[in-house]
Each structure stands twice: as structure tokens, then as C-alpha cells.
Write a protein that holds these residues in place. Structure first.
Motif, PDB file in Angstrom:
ATOM      1  N   ALA A 286      -8.194  14.411  -1.608  1.00 19.81           N
ATOM      2  CA  ALA A 286      -7.339  13.228  -1.678  1.00 19.81           C
ATOM      3  C   ALA A 286      -7.604  12.283  -0.509  1.00 19.81           C
ATOM      4  O   ALA A 286      -7.625  11.062  -0.676  1.00 19.81           O
ATOM      5  N   GLU A 287      -7.801  12.844   0.695  1.00 10.78           N
ATOM      6  CA  GLU A 287      -8.031  12.012   1.871  1.00 10.78           C
ATOM      7  C   GLU A 287      -9.362  11.258   1.785  1.00 10.78           C
ATOM      8  O   GLU A 287      -9.539  10.241   2.439  1.00 10.78           O
ATOM      9  N   LYS A 288     -10.261  11.753   0.962  1.00 12.05           N
ATOM     10  CA  LYS A 288     -11.561  11.090   0.828  1.00 12.05           C
ATOM     11  C   LYS A 288     -11.638  10.204  -0.403  1.00 12.05           C
ATOM     12  O   LYS A 288     -12.189   9.108  -0.361  1.00 12.05           O
TER      13      LYS A 288
ATOM     14  N   ALA B 173      -1.931  11.246  -3.031  1.00 16.52           N
ATOM     15  CA  ALA B 173      -2.964  10.237  -3.241  1.00 16.52           C
ATOM     16  C   ALA B 173      -3.795   9.992  -1.991  1.00 16.52           C
ATOM     17  O   ALA B 173      -4.629   9.087  -1.967  1.00 16.52           O
ATOM     18  N   GLY B 174      -3.572  10.785  -0.943  1.00 16.84           N
ATOM     19  CA  GLY B 174      -4.412  10.711   0.242  1.00 16.84           C
ATOM     20  C   GLY B 174      -3.837   9.965   1.416  1.00 16.84           C
ATOM     21  O   GLY B 174      -4.494   9.842   2.448  1.00 16.84           O
ATOM     22  N   ALA B 175      -2.607   9.471   1.300  1.00 16.33           N
ATOM     23  CA  ALA B 175      -2.010   8.686   2.378  1.00 16.33           C
ATOM     24  C   ALA B 175      -1.391   9.584   3.445  1.00 16.33           C
ATOM     25  O   ALA B 175      -1.058  10.736   3.195  1.00 16.33           O
ATOM     26  N   LYS B 176      -1.237   9.027   4.643  1.00 20.29           N
ATOM     27  CA  LYS B 176      -0.423   9.634   5.684  1.00 20.29           C
ATOM     28  C   LYS B 176       0.967   9.037   5.544  1.00 20.29           C
ATOM     29  O   LYS B 176       1.136   7.823   5.665  1.00 20.29           O
TER      30      LYS B 176
ATOM     31  N   ALA C 230      -6.245   6.743  -0.142  1.00 21.21           N
ATOM     32  CA  ALA C 230      -6.970   7.432   0.930  1.00 21.21           C
ATOM     33  C   ALA C 230      -7.005   6.596   2.200  1.00 21.21           C
ATOM     34  O   ALA C 230      -7.372   5.417   2.175  1.00 21.21           O
ATOM     35  N   GLY C 231      -6.584   7.206   3.302  1.00 21.67           N
ATOM     36  CA  GLY C 231      -6.634   6.549   4.601  1.00 21.67           C
ATOM     37  C   GLY C 231      -5.509   5.582   4.885  1.00 21.67           C
ATOM     38  O   GLY C 231      -5.418   5.037   5.988  1.00 21.67           O
ATOM     39  N   LYS C 232      -4.621   5.361   3.939  1.00 22.80           N
ATOM     40  CA  LYS C 232      -3.516   4.430   4.140  1.00 22.80           C
ATOM     41  C   LYS C 232      -2.352   5.108   4.870  1.00 22.80           C
ATOM     42  O   LYS C 232      -2.096   6.291   4.687  1.00 22.80           O
ATOM     43  N   ARG C 233      -1.671   4.337   5.688  1.00 21.49           N
ATOM     44  CA  ARG C 233      -0.449   4.813   6.353  1.00 21.49           C
ATOM     45  C   ARG C 233       0.735   4.217   5.603  1.00 21.49           C
ATOM     46  O   ARG C 233       0.877   2.992   5.527  1.00 21.49           O
ATOM     47  N   VAL C 234       1.583   5.084   5.069  1.00 22.05           N
ATOM     48  CA  VAL C 234       2.687   4.654   4.214  1.00 22.05           C
ATOM     49  C   VAL C 234       4.017   5.047   4.846  1.00 22.05           C
ATOM     50  O   VAL C 234       4.177   6.170   5.341  1.00 22.05           O
TER      51      VAL C 234
ATOM     52  N   HIS D 184      -3.970  23.872  -1.610  1.00 23.33           N
ATOM     53  CA  HIS D 184      -3.386  22.598  -1.176  1.00 23.33           C
ATOM     54  C   HIS D 184      -4.250  21.946  -0.103  1.00 23.33           C
ATOM     55  O   HIS D 184      -4.421  20.721  -0.096  1.00 23.33           O
ATOM     56  N   ARG D 185      -4.803  22.730   0.808  1.00 24.04           N
ATOM     57  CA  ARG D 185      -5.693  22.150   1.823  1.00 24.04           C
ATOM     58  C   ARG D 185      -6.935  21.558   1.169  1.00 24.04           C
ATOM     59  O   ARG D 185      -7.403  20.477   1.551  1.00 24.04           O
ATOM     60  N   ALA D 186      -7.481  22.275   0.191  1.00 20.35           N
ATOM     61  CA  ALA D 186      -8.663  21.775  -0.511  1.00 20.35           C
ATOM     62  C   ALA D 186      -8.342  20.488  -1.259  1.00 20.35           C
ATOM     63  O   ALA D 186      -9.118  19.522  -1.227  1.00 20.35           O
TER      64      ALA D 186
END
Length: 421
Positions: A193-195, A240-243, A200-204, A186-188
């Protein structure tokens, strides 16, 4: 803690079992790994076969067990090379003192030691041995060498041992080992996903579930929303990479992995927390919560006693959370939801314009197969005119699948570029 098992459903684990009484735990470990969705193949040393039979592992894993270096049934007899290429991770549990020494010295005189040298997959070892053997300088020297070579060492636990000694040397429990592997993948997956993820990089911020509007200290007004759709969307956004921050009404659901959850009860509290999240920073606001339209004008301080056949309660309108957020100067990308029982698409299209949303998803909650308590859904998605995107019909599927399709729709709208005339 809950996980999206699709992350690891195709991951392949080699479990190598070496000689030691802890080999019995490895049988349970196979079952736990399979429960998580991993494909498991077992490699056994001759020492391991003295404690437990290959047939046990074959039955538990559903795959043949590998015991010989030169396998006549493998392609060109090179079974160790095939296994080395197949694995996404190699776990040696238990890892005996002898196996650790072989790895450290670079020996290749059996299947496992040869596999260790031939694989590019991460190698994890869970040492299990007598406490004095663990403490021996040679063992610690060999472990240091493996750590320098990139091997991940799972530290043994302290306790009573089969020989009667007490100290470090016990292999951790199978459930703990399986969870560590699950967490690793999951970390991998999260790093990828964060990249590269669609968000990626969005705050939801996601609102989910019902609200409760108190009548008195023991009664309230609410609705049938379970929060399942909102929780599925929060999980999909995280994948999908969001926070993701999830503002959850009173529901009985586990928090999705990686998602920050804030529990609220009333519509006013949900609005207050929504505004606070907007101040902290929000790129996408997804309003799936079934917010009560009205609240009691004056909440009774004490429980209302029965008196007569009627009880009159005065109601006042609650603020419209999604419309309020959409009117802010620094508004995020706004996604609304419309749960209707008739004229579904007509009402949804009207809400899209009236509330100045970027996107709205609607469904017919009068249908028993996709209603509030269902695990499935079917939706129609409309976009604001400026995106020039056609409406999308999302056919009946699990709420997890619908959530993934909604994330794709949000991604498409965010990345839509109006072509020059």
C-alpha cells in the motif's frame, strides 16, 4: 488492536502438524486462524496422528486432511505439488526435532518434507520438544541451517513440560501464533500500500466523533455522533497507503490498525490540534467530526445546583474548523461532510462553495437506517468546480465500503488533470 480482515480473507495457510504432545494446541490454532479469516489446510505426519486424529482437523478446518505423499485422489497423484502451489504460507506447529533435521538435510521421504522442498511460500516453524533436545548442538546446528535458508523460526517458550522437565521447548499458545501470522500479512499488505496504494505517501488528518462543550464540571452539550464513519475513513486511508492521524472526539471505538490517534474533547481543542497537525504536515484534511456549533460562554466552576424551573445558559459560536483550515496559506486537500435532515444536497453544495472545500460528502441523518448510530451509510459526493468531476451517489452500504469509495473519490480528484483547451 483492530484489523481490516479483508486483507487476509483470501490467504491460504498450510498448517503442518508433527509428532508431539503440543499437537493438541494445533487444533485450537486451526480455529484461531479460521476466526481471522484464513483458509486452512492441514498436513499431518504419522507421528502427529499418534497424538490426535485427522478427523479432528477436518472438522475444524472444513477441508480434507493430507497425510500421504502419493495421494491417489490428487491430480496425477502429486498431492504435494498441488499443496506447495496452493499455499501463501506454510506453518509447521509443532515442529519436532526429527522434522527440523529432515528439513535441514533436504530429505524428501514423506509428504511434509517433500512439501517443504516443493513450495515457494514462506515457511515458518514453531519448534516444540524436550528442553534437552532443544539445547542439543545438533538441533541448534539444524536450526541455524534453516534460518540461513530463509525459514522463520518462532522461538519456543520456557516452562513446565509434559515429561516433567522445566526449560525452553514449549510451543507458544495458539492465539499468539495466529496473531503473528495476522501481523505478517498486514505488514506485507502495508508495504504494498505504501508503494502502490491510492494514497501512497500522503499524510492524512481525519477528525471524527462529536465534541463536548462543558456547562459545568458534570454537564456538557454534545450530539449523537458515534465516530463510526470517521474511524472507517481513517482505516481506509491507512489501507490505501497514507500516514493517518485521527483526531477523535469522545467515542467508544477501537483505534484502527496503524492509525495514530489523538483524543480531544471540545471544538476549541479540536481546532488547536488540527492547526498543530497542519504545521507538522498534512496533504489531505478530512473533517467528519460533528463539531458543536456553539459552546457555553462561561463554564461554571462548580456543579450548578437546581434553583427554579428554568436555567438560562448563554452560548457563543464555535470556530468553524474545516473553514479555518481551508483558509490557511498552505492548505491541504479539503474534504468536508454535511449531515443534514432536509435539503441535503442543496445545503451540501452551498457549504462546498462557502467554505472553499475541494470535496464534500453529505448524508441524510434523519433516516433511521443510515443515521448516526447505524453501521451503514449512503452519501452523495460533490467536487469543487475546478475538478470538473460529476457528483457521485454512493448507494447504501457498510460504512467500511462507503469509506473505500470516498478514498477512491479523493484519489480521482487528486489525480485529475485539466485538459488543455
Amino acid at each position: 488492536m483492530s484489523f481490516d480482515l479483508s486483507v487476509i480473507s483470501n490467504k491460504k495457510i498450510i498448517l503442518a502438524v508433527t509428532g508431539g504432545i503440543a499437537a493438541y494446541k494445533s487444533a485450537i490454532l486451526v480455529r484461531r486462524l479460521k476466526d481471522f479469516g484464513f483458509d486452512v489446510r492441514v498436513v499431518m505426519t504419522k507421528g502427529a496422528q499418534a497424538f490426535i486424529t485427522p478427523l479432528t482437523f477436518q472438522a475444524l478446518s472444513g477441508n480434507p486432511v493430507h497425510t500421504e505423499l502419493l495421494d491417489p485422489e490428487a491430480e496425477a497423484g502429486m498431492g504435494h505439488i498441488e499443496l506447495a502451489r496452493w499455499a501463501d504460507l506454510v506453518l509447521v506447529a509443532p515442529a519436532s526435532c526429527d522434522t527440523i533435521a529432515k528439513f535441514s538435510a533436504g530429505l524428501a521421504n514423506d509428504l511434509l518434507s517433500t512439501l517443504y522442498l516443493a513450495t515457494k511460500a514462506p515457511v515458518w516453524i514453531a519448534p516444540a520438544m524436550n528442553q534437552q533436545m532443544w539445547a542439543a548442538k545438533a538441533t541448534q546446528r539444524n536450526l541455524n541451517t534453516l534460518v540461513e535458508d530463509g525459514v522463520h523460526v518462532i522461538m519456543p517458550e520456557a516452562g513446565s513440560q509434559a515429561c516433567g522437565d522445566v526449560g525452553l521447548g514449549r510451543m507458544p499458545e495458539p492465539e499468539a501464533l495466529a496473531q503473528q501470522i495476522m501481523d505478517y500479512f498486514h505488514r506485507a499488505q502495508r508495504a504494498i500500500a505504501e508503494k502502490f496504494g491510492m494514497l501512497a505517501g500522503k499524510r492524512v488528518v481525519v477528525t471524527a466523533g462529536p465534541t463536548r462543550e462543558a456547562i459545568d464540571p458534570v454537564r456538557y452539550i454534545s450530539n449523537h455522533s458515534t465516530g463510526k464513519m470517521g474511524f472507517a475513513i481513517a482505516a481506509a486511508c491507512y489501507a490505501a497507503g497514507a500516514k493517518v492521524t485521527l483526531l477523535a472526539g469522545p467515542v467508544s471505538l477501537d483505534t484502527p490498525n496503524g492509525v495514530r490517534r489523538i483524543n480531544v474533547s471540545s471544538a476549541i481543542k479540536m481546532l488547536d490540534e488540527s492547526m498543530h497537525q497542519l504545521e507538522e504536515g498534512c496533504d489531505i484534511f478530512i473533517a467528519t467530526a460533528a463539531v458543536a456549533d456553539y459552546r457555553v460562554a462561561e463554564v461554571a466552576e462548580h456543579k450548578i445546583k437546581k434553583a427554579g424551573d428554568e436555567l438560562n445558559v448563554s452560548l457563543v459560536k464555535n470556530p468553524d474548523i474545516v473553514a479555518t483550515i481551508a483558509q490557511q496559506t498552505k492548505r491541504p486537500f479539503m474534504v468536508g461532510f454535511a449531515a443534514e435532515t432536509r435539503n441535503v444536497e442543496e445545503y451540501a453544495a452551498g457549504k462546498l462553495v462557502a467554505k472553499k472545500l475541494d470535496m464534500i460528502a453529505c448524508n441524510d441523518v434523519s433516516r433511521a437506517d443510515i443515521g448516526f448510530a447505524s453501521d451503514e451509510n449512503a452519501m452523495t459526493v460533490f467536487f469543487a468546480d475546478q475538478y470538473q468531476l460529476e457528483k457521485r451517489d454512493l448507494e447504501k452500504a457498510s460504512k467500511q465500503d462507503i469509506a473505500q469509495q470516498l478514498v477512491e473519490a479523493i484519489h480521482d480528484a487528486l489525480h485529475y488533470e485539466i485538459e488543455p483547451v
